[in-house]
Design a protein around this motif. Structure first.
Motif, PDB file in Angstrom:
ATOM      1  N   LYS A 101       0.753  -1.212  -0.140  1.00 18.17           N
ATOM      2  CA  LYS A 101       0.063   0.009   0.096  1.00 18.17           C
ATOM      3  C   LYS A 101       0.854   1.216  -0.173  1.00 18.17           C
ATOM      4  CE  LYS A 101      -3.636  -2.390   2.593  1.00 18.17           C
ATOM      5  NZ  LYS A 101      -4.125  -2.836   3.849  1.00 18.17           N
TER       6      LYS A 101
ATOM      7  N   ASP B  11      -0.946   4.012  10.012  1.00 15.61           N
ATOM      8  CA  ASP B  11      -1.871   2.889   9.386  1.00 15.61           C
ATOM      9  C   ASP B  11      -2.508   2.141  10.283  1.00 15.61           C
ATOM     10  OD1 ASP B  11      -2.786   1.279   7.663  1.00 15.61           O
ATOM     11  OD2 ASP B  11      -0.645  -0.195   7.590  1.00 15.61           O
TER      12      ASP B  11
ATOM     13  N   LYS C  46      -4.400   6.277   7.067  1.00 19.56           N
ATOM     14  CA  LYS C  46      -5.690   5.501   6.869  1.00 19.56           C
ATOM     15  C   LYS C  46      -6.837   5.620   7.374  1.00 19.56           C
ATOM     16  CE  LYS C  46      -5.671   1.074   8.512  1.00 19.56           C
ATOM     17  NZ  LYS C  46      -5.027  -0.280   8.418  1.00 19.56           N
TER      18      LYS C  46
ATOM     19  N   LYS D 124      -7.026   5.210  -2.824  1.00 17.70           N
ATOM     20  CA  LYS D 124      -7.375   3.709  -2.493  1.00 17.70           C
ATOM     21  C   LYS D 124      -6.259   2.901  -3.375  1.00 17.70           C
ATOM     22  CE  LYS D 124     -10.565   0.000  -1.281  1.00 17.70           C
ATOM     23  NZ  LYS D 124     -10.309  -0.207   0.140  1.00 17.70           N
TER      24      LYS D 124
ATOM     25  N   SER E 205      -3.705  -2.350  -3.926  1.00 18.90           N
ATOM     26  CA  SER E 205      -3.198  -3.346  -2.975  1.00 18.90           C
ATOM     27  C   SER E 205      -4.206  -3.612  -1.681  1.00 18.90           C
ATOM     28  CB  SER E 205      -1.956  -3.493  -2.480  1.00 18.90           C
ATOM     29  OG  SER E 205      -1.456  -2.051  -1.977  1.00 18.90           O
ATOM     30  N   SER E 206      -5.132  -2.507  -1.476  1.00 20.28           N
ATOM     31  CA  SER E 206      -6.128  -2.434  -0.663  1.00 20.28           C
ATOM     32  C   SER E 206      -7.341  -3.152  -0.941  1.00 20.28           C
ATOM     33  CB  SER E 206      -6.280  -0.843  -0.404  1.00 20.28           C
ATOM     34  OG  SER E 206      -7.502  -0.902   0.806  1.00 20.28           O
TER      35      SER E 206
END
Ligand SMILES: C[S@@+](CC[C@H](N)C(=O)[O-])C[C@H]1O[C@@H](n2cnc3c(N)ncnc32)[C@H](O)[C@@H]1O
Length: 832
Positions: free
Chosen positions: A31, A117, A157, A182, A185-186
């Motif tokens: 991310k 995060d 995040k 976004k 990988s999310s």
């Protein structure tokens, strides 16, 4: 990161594997890689703080991308395993202790980047989780405002929840630019997005309310209101529970008055906006419209302060202009139309009502039919499965070439059909397809077979219930027609023969066994003959079958059987089929002329062997169970419990015989009453009887080809692996294929990765392949249990992979044994 159990293999996606492949501690690393790729903030940063950093994926990325002298500090509730060039400690980011620790770590420096995060250690309700995450974000922002340099970056995040916009508003106050992103990988299913705040404004004084969760989130609690309630009940404001739209970045919404005029949902427009503007020429035309009052224009400037009355006035104004412009019909007309729809039922004349009724009934019918069809399909699926099971058994021997019984043909038709469809299914086609395409035919064939079976038994005086037919079908009991049924019921040997054929008893018996069995078969035939002879003269019809038959029916049966007996080819005893000739009168292909011609030809050929005269024929007729009037005698029918051993059909010869018996049951039944059956041997000398017993026997005309074909089929069947083995092999293959697929996926993910150099990709892919090869080639390492390994239980030290412990003595002894064996061999060779 706290240890979190993975909740299913679905979570292990390509980034999970990629992270493992590239040595990242978490898939979250990707991310940051992807966010940084878009905004490029890591390369220029000298000091970075990563809040909520465990297990350290982001720290690893930072340490890779940032300049070599950079200071990287990571903090989390849980300790982080050391990472080169990173300072880490365990603290709660909401505490002052953490602030102090951070200060201690970066000294007088200011951070260029603050990352966050954090995810609270969740598990409670989603709303609560989202709220605590938002709170955590605010805490991290608080730290960021303390440690960030002017112009610095804050990446956090956030969860898309009702608090999202509140947070965005706060970010916007503190940074020059705020963007939500976004990264690929999310996971799409995750509510997380990342907000990248660029250009920290570093205000000299900051109102603590900005960063106070209670204030930030409470403030907006009453702001979000939905359309109808907000417009018609502005007093009762309702909190917006679903959060804001994905792309919403602003809190003050405006739209043009013209859009309001043209909107399909005017109430929605009033609810969603704060203001109606008059900027475009269309709007200005509206503004100068005589219906547009000053009060109305005033209302348009702030929709959020309006009451019910004002909204009504606005809607009225809109409607008036729309009617004037022909966009809408006057209310009465519309109402009438709408009303007409409501009162449809009432105004409908009878015809219409009936049509509706009909339509409803048809719909119901269709639903019922659908349900019935589904049930039928289920039943059919079961049927197919059952027949599929039979496909691989030698039952096919009996069903494939069935000759003269129409009932068997019907069965055969259905089985062949089903087999065909089932084969298609086995080849990968879905069962639905099987059912969908050939289902009706299969059904018809099965129903036809059932009906015929019942009819045949009824003709023979046996009334079968539905259950009986089903049971017979389940048990795969041969179904015969007419007299064949009677004879079958009364003849245990025939039963045994046919059932053995049907059950496909094939075992490898040695020659002696085969000989024994054939002798046994002959002896049984003889015993049968003797028993018939003993009972000759009794004109009794077996009670079980004859009770239900009228005399007329019996006579008709008898006459028919007699005709069949005359047509049947009289080959000493059991009659073999004549090539290309159908022996059964019931068969639609039955041709009496062809039958007669074949019979003459055959008899001419076998004249020399057969010394039978007309008397014989007569006696055969008589012996065949009919008196001179053609009445059925059936005196010898008696159930015998002693038969050949079960599953006794062990030789191809016997199988061929049984196959033939099955093919020609009618002719065989008729021909079984012949001159061999009723010899008057009371007065004969013993030597004659012995001789007769030995040589006066029906010769079974079984062709060499039939025996060979059956033997070949048996060999093919034997060569097939048993179901269990086949299944195990299939499972193994499937596992291996899944494994290869996984490897391919991982390799593909590496190949697609944009964050690796080509060389690194090649290395990683080679590693995957090498691992596989190594696993395949790996042989257990032999470890001799001596020295430090002596007496060791379990894995010896320093040994990796598969191993095998061997006893040194055993090795020596084996070698010695080999030596001795070789020496004695040499000695024998020399002497011999
Ligand atoms: C998604 S993980 C972070 C993953 C990390 N970015 C990485 O790349 O490996 C979220 C982390 O937030 C941490 N966390 C949650 N609440 C915290 C708090 N109050 N203080 C510090 N860390 C916290 C959790 O322990 C957890 O390890």
């Amino acid at each position: 990161m706290g240890k979190k159990g993975k909740t299913g293999k679905g979570r292990l996606d390509k980034f999970y594997h990629l992270a493992k492949e590239q040595g990242y501690r978490s898939r979250a690393a990707f991310k940051l890689i992807q966010i940084n790729k878009k905004y490029n903030f890591l390369e220029k940063a000298k000091v970075l703080i990563d809040l909520c950093a465990a297990p350290g994926g982001w720290l690893q990325v930072a340490s890779k991308c940032m300049p070599s002298q950079a200071i990287i500090v990571g903090v989390d509730l849980v300790p982080i395993k050391p990472i080169p060039r990173c300072i880490t400690f365990a603290e709660d980011i909401t505490t002052d202790k953490c602030r102090a620790a951070l200060r201690g770590a970066i000294k007088t420096w200011k951070a260029d980047v603050v990352l966050h995060d954090g995810a609270p250690n969740v598990g409670t309700a989603w709303v609560q989780d989202a709220y605590s995450q938002s709170e955590l974000v605010l805490h991290s922002l608080k730290l960021a405002t303390e440690f960030l340099n002017k112009g610095g970056w804050f990446v956090t995040k956030v969860f898309r929840s009702k608090d999202y916009n509140n947070l965005m508003w706060v970010f916007n106050q503190l940074f020059d630019s705020v963007e939500a992103t976004k990264p690929p990988s999310s996971r799409n299913v995750s509510a997380e997005i990342f907000v990248v705040c660029q250009g920290f404004k570093a205000p000299k004084k900051l109102d603590p309310k900005f960063l106070d969760p209670r204030h930030v989130f409470k403030e907006l609690e009453d702001q979000a209101v939905t359309s109808l309630t907000s417009v018609f009940m502005p007093e009762k404001k309702k909190r917006h529970r679903d959060g804001y739209g994905d792309n919403e970045r602003i809190l003050f919404h405006t739209t043009s008055a013209y859009d309001f005029l043209m909107a399909e949902d005017p109430v929605g427009v009033l609810a969603a906006n704060h203001q109606l503007t008059f900027a475009t020429p269309d709007d200005l035309a509206l503004k100068s419209h005589p219906e547009t009052t000053d009060e109305l224009l005033q209302c348009c400037t702030d929709l959020k302060v309006l009451g019910k009355k004002d909204f009504k006035a606005m809607l009225k104004w809109r409607t008036a202009i729309r009617i004037e412009r022909g966009l809408e019909k006057p209310k009465g007309v519309v109402e009438k139309k709408e009303g007409a729809d409501d009162d449809d039922e009432a105004n409908m004349d009878d015809e219409e009502r009936m049509a509706r009724e009909l339509e409803r009934a048809m719909k119901e019918e269709a639903t019922k039919e659908k349900r019935a069809k589904r049930k039928l399909n289920e039943k059919r699926a079961k049927e197919v499965m059952r027949l599929q099971m039979n496909m691989t058994t030698p039952t096919e021997l009996a069903t494939e070439d069935l000759g003269d019984d129409s009932l068997f043909r019907a069965n055969e038709k259905s089985k062949a059909l089903v087999s065909k469809k089932a084969a298609a299914a086995a080849a990968g086609a879905e069962l639905d397809v099987v059912m969908g395409e050939g289902g009706d035919e299969v059904d018809e064939a099965l129903a036809e077979a059932k009906r015929k079976r019942r009819e045949d038994f009824a003709r023979a005086g046996i009334v079968l219930s539905d259950d009986d037919v089903d049971m017979a079908e389940e048990a795969d009991v041969p179904q015969l027609s007419g007299r064949a049924a009677l004879f079958y019921a009364s003849n245990p040997m025939l039963q045994s023969l046919l059932q053995s054929t049907m059950s496909g008893a094939t075992t490898n018996a040695d020659d002696e066994d085969k000989e024994d069995y054939l002798n046994q078969l002959n002896d049984d035939l003889e015993a049968e003959t003797l028993s018939r002879k003993r009972k000759r003269g009794q004109k009794e019809i077996p009670t079980t079958l004859a009770d239900s038959k009228t005399k007329k029916e019996t006579k008709r049966e008898a006459a028919k059987a007699k005709r069949a007996a005359i047509h049947a080819v009289d080959v000493e005893g059991l009659t073999a089929p004549l090539p290309g000739v159908v022996a059964d009168e019931d068969d639609p292909n039955y041709d009496p002329q062809a039958q007669e011609a074949a019979r003459t030809k055959y008899l001419a050929a076998s004249d020399s062997e057969s010394d039978s005269d007309d008397d014989d024929d007569e006696s055969a007729d008589e012996g065949a169970g009919f008196d001179s009037d053609g009445d059925a005698i059936m005196d010898d029918v008696e159930l015998d419990t002693t038969g050949p051993p079960p599953n006794a059909l062990t030789t191809p010869h016997a199988l061929a015989l049984a196959h033939m018996v099955h093919q020609n049951k009618h002719a065989m039944v008729d021909a079984s009453f012949n001159r061999y059956t009723y010899g008057d041997d009371d007065e004969l000398p013993a030597w004659f009887k012995d001789d007769e017993r030995k040589f006066n026997k029906p010769v079974m005309p079984i062709s060499k080809e039939t025996v060979e074909a059956i033997e070949a089929r048996r060999r093919a069947l034997d060569a097939r692996p048993i179901k269990k083995v086949a299944e195990a092999k299939y499972r193994k293959k499937k596992r291996a294929m899944a494994k290869v697929e996984r490897q391919m996926k991982r390799a593909a993910a590496i190949a697609d990765s944009e964050d690796m150099t080509e060389a690194a990709k090649a290395r990683a892919i080679t590693k995957i392949v090498a691992k596989k090869i190594a696993k395949v080639d790996e042989k257990p390492k032999v470890v001799v249990a001596r020295g430090s390994n002596r007496g060791v239980k379990g894995r010896p030290t320093g040994v990796k992979g598969r191993y095998k412990m061997v006893d040194p003595r055993m090795r020596k002894e084996l070698r010695a044994q080999k030596k001795v064996a070789a020496a004695s061999k040499n000695k024998r060779r020399k002497t011999g």
